[in-house]
Design a protein around this motif. Structure first.
Motif, PDB file in Angstrom:
ATOM      1  N   LEU A   1     -15.018  62.562  -5.210  1.00 13.43           N
ATOM      2  CA  LEU A   1     -14.277  61.287  -4.898  1.00 13.43           C
ATOM      3  C   LEU A   1     -12.819  61.251  -5.197  1.00 13.43           C
TER       4      LEU A   1
ATOM      5  N   PRO B   1     -10.158  62.417  -2.243  1.00 16.89           N
ATOM      6  CA  PRO B   1      -9.943  61.827  -1.345  1.00 16.89           C
ATOM      7  C   PRO B   1      -9.242  60.439  -1.634  1.00 16.89           C
ATOM      8  N   PHE B   2      -9.858  59.880  -2.870  1.00 22.08           N
ATOM      9  CA  PHE B   2      -9.124  58.339  -3.202  1.00 22.08           C
ATOM     10  C   PHE B   2      -7.610  58.600  -3.524  1.00 22.08           C
TER      11      PHE B   2
ATOM     12  N   GLN C   1     -18.079  53.831  -2.611  1.00 24.07           N
ATOM     13  CA  GLN C   1     -18.701  54.889  -3.722  1.00 24.07           C
ATOM     14  C   GLN C   1     -18.125  55.184  -4.976  1.00 24.07           C
TER      15      GLN C   1
ATOM     16  N   SER D   1     -10.062  54.812   5.469  1.00 26.60           N
ATOM     17  CA  SER D   1     -11.145  55.317   4.356  1.00 26.60           C
ATOM     18  C   SER D   1     -11.436  54.816   3.337  1.00 26.60           C
TER      19      SER D   1
ATOM     20  N   ILE E   1     -14.460  54.791   0.559  1.00 33.49           N
ATOM     21  CA  ILE E   1     -14.277  55.539  -0.726  1.00 33.49           C
ATOM     22  C   ILE E   1     -14.515  54.512  -1.769  1.00 33.49           C
TER      23      ILE E   1
END
Length: 571
Positions: free
Chosen positions: A131, A134-135, A296, A289, A293
């Motif tokens: 994670l 992507p974050f 999550q 996105s 994200i």
């Protein structure tokens, strides 16, 4: 969240996490800067000399290659850090749980910790491996692109910059609005899981009582609540998702309108406007996105909070300068102890000279088992002192104290492994002859002979593949192999059949020989040969003496004796 992650991981893992975060941030910035080269590429392609775009195309290819290399290195670093940290967290959690007082482990908490140690730790550590990159990319890459826009055209760049606080505000608002829904859904999930386990475990009772249909309703109600909580959580997330989508689309539309206006006014070329719009479109994907994200990350953060709460629970303190006990006598000196709101002991004093046997009897809830727990320092007393060998147990290191005590409980837990592996827990470095001798003394050899796998027989989780008497024999063999000078026995024969009870008694007699013993028993015939008997009730020592002396006093012990099976058998 990074701060909490570092606190959970501990100082020794802070450096690799920071290094991974820095590498991922640099990678995200490189991605944004590589897109910046699209502006000169498109400007030359749509200009009078398209061939001048070749150097910029080469530069763009090099930039993309650099970004790809950085992305590979940062992702690899994230995966390696994630697996290393996962192993480290398991070790840290296990070490910490082993130091917490036994009283901390309530039935509900054991279930929570078991879920946390399996699914929870994996979900929390997935932040690093899955994670975080992507974050960071979704947050840093668009910001880098906005900076590039400002460099190429300050008006368009400023228009894009205005949208940054809007997106941030929507994300914060979404997170806060979903927090309650996420908490409720987690609570309902936990409750439903408990209902399922309860339903499965209670099958014999439910079928015998003819209440299977009722239990189905309870389970169905719990599952319906999970569905309702999930719908509420989804609906609470919907405004944020829609709001973020509308905000991103509005930003792109505003840039399109402003770019068209500036191009018509001659302030900027059509190629530059097209390039800026391409950059803006590239910002949209990572921004959109963020909703997924973010959800999550909130789930992982909730697991981190639970993990952090457990790790911040204070264990029993270790002495700075441990003292070695001299001898193996035991003493309670004016001990007071509370468990929750209940006073278990109130100014209790008693002693067990080295090599003697003390039997502890009394009604249920008198604190008999707690007395053993205090001797083993599973808890710390609120007042007074518990001494082993003349030394307060709080001044003895845990390893030294445990090396001097062998404990046999009524409810024996065996680890999922072979019989020999479970016996060797008493002393892992024992040779084969010592293990076999301990098994013979505990009458475990009789069990091993009739099992098809012999010593290699798997006992199952918790010893489920053995009977209660067989598990007790393994436990006694384990204690015999440990060969500790102090033995604590807690109701070891209260639920055994006559054959197993006789075998266990014989093993217990061998275990107690020549040692300091404190035994708790409801079956009073097992305490007749004790050197001294203590009758506990209401948190106090009501009577104390040997068997014959207490019978002559005709007090509480004599009353217990008259109604015991042992007394009936003698009549």
């Amino acid at each position: 969240m990074i701060r909490m992650l570092l606190r959970v991981l501990g100082h020794e893992y802070a450096r690799p996490v920071r290094r991974t975060v820095v590498l991922m941030t640099v990678t995200a910035m490189a991605e944004g800067l590589s897109y910046a080269l699209l502006v000169p590429v498109l400007r030359e392609l749509f200009g009078g000399t398209p061939e001048d775009a070749r150097p910029w195309l080469i530069a763009f290819g090099v930039a993309v290659a650099v970004y790809a290399a950085l992305r590979y290195i940062s992702d690899l670093s994230g995966f390696r850090a994630g697996t290393t940290l996962l192993r480290g967290v398991y070790h840290r959690l296990g070490d910490h749980l082993a130091r917490l007082p036994v009283g901390w482990y309530s039935a509900a908490r054991v279930g929570e910790v078991s879920v946390l140690a399996s699914r929870g730790v994996l979900r929390a550590m997935s932040v690093i491996a899955h994670l975080l990159a992507p974050f960071i990319s979704a947050a840093v890459t668009p910001l880098t692109i906005v900076v590039v826009m400002l460099a190429f055209h300050w008006q368009l760049g400023l228009a894009a910059l205005v949208g940054v606080p809007v997106v941030a505000a929507i994300q914060i608002w979404t997170g806060r609005s979903m927090a309650a829904g996420d908490a409720e859904r987690a609570e309902r999930d936990h409750e439903a899981a408990g209902r399922v386990i309860e339903y499965l475990q209670a099958q014999p009772v439910l079928r015998a009582g003819g209440r299977t249909a009722e239990r189905f309703r309870l389970l169905d109600d719990s599952l319906r609540e999970v569905g309702r909580a999930s719908r509420r959580a989804t609906l609470s997330a919907l405004p944020g998702v829609v709001g973020l989508t509308l905000a991103v689309q509005a930003m792109f539309t505003a840039l399109l309108v402003l770019g068209t206006h500036l191009a018509l006014g001659g302030d900027i070329g059509a190629a530059e406007v097209l390039a800026i719009l391409v950059l803006a479109a590239r910002c949209a994907d990572p921004l959109l996105s963020l909703s997924d994200i973010g959800g999550q990350l909130r789930g992982a953060r909730s697991e981190l909070v639970r993990l952090d709460t457990v790790l911040r629970t204070e264990p029993l303190p270790e002495p700075r300068e441990p003292v070695q006990p001299v001898g193996h006598g035991l003493e309670f000196a004016s001990v007071s102890f509370r468990h929750g709101d209940r006073t278990v002991f109130d100014d209790v004093s008693l002693s067990v000279p080295e090599g003697q046997r003390l039997a502890v009897v009394g009604p249920s809830g008198a604190g008999k088992s707690t007395l053993l727990h205090l001797l083993a320092r599973f808890y710390d007393v609120d007042a007074g002192a518990v001494r082993v060998g003349g030394v307060d147990v709080r001044a003895i290191s845990t390893d030294v104290l445990m090396s001097r005590i062998a404990i046999v409980f009524q409810d024996v837990y065996l680890f999922d492994g072979t019989i020999e592996e479970n016996v060797r827990l008493g002393r892992p470095d024992a040779d084969e002859a010592e293990v076999r001798a301990a098994a013979t003394a505990a009458k475990l050899d009789e069990v091993i002979e009739r099992l098809p796998g012999g010593w290699a027989t798997n006992v199952g989780e918790g010893g489920a593949l053995l009977s209660g008497g067989e598990r007790q024999r393994v436990s006694i063999a384990r204690a015999l192999l440990k060969n500790a000078p102090i033995v604590l026995l807690d109701e070891v024969t209260s639920a055994l059949d006559p054959v197993n009870e006789a075998a266990v008694h014989e093993g217990i007699e061998r275990l107690m020989a020549g040692r300091t013993v404190v035994m708790v028993a409801h079956r009073l015939r097992t305490v007749q040969r004790a050197d001294r008997i203590v009758f506990l009730d209401g948190g106090r020592v009501m009577e104390e003496g040997d068997h014959e002396e207490l019978l002559r006093r005709d007090g509480r012990y004599a009353e217990f004796w008259r109604v015991s099976p042992a007394a009936a058998a003698r009549e």
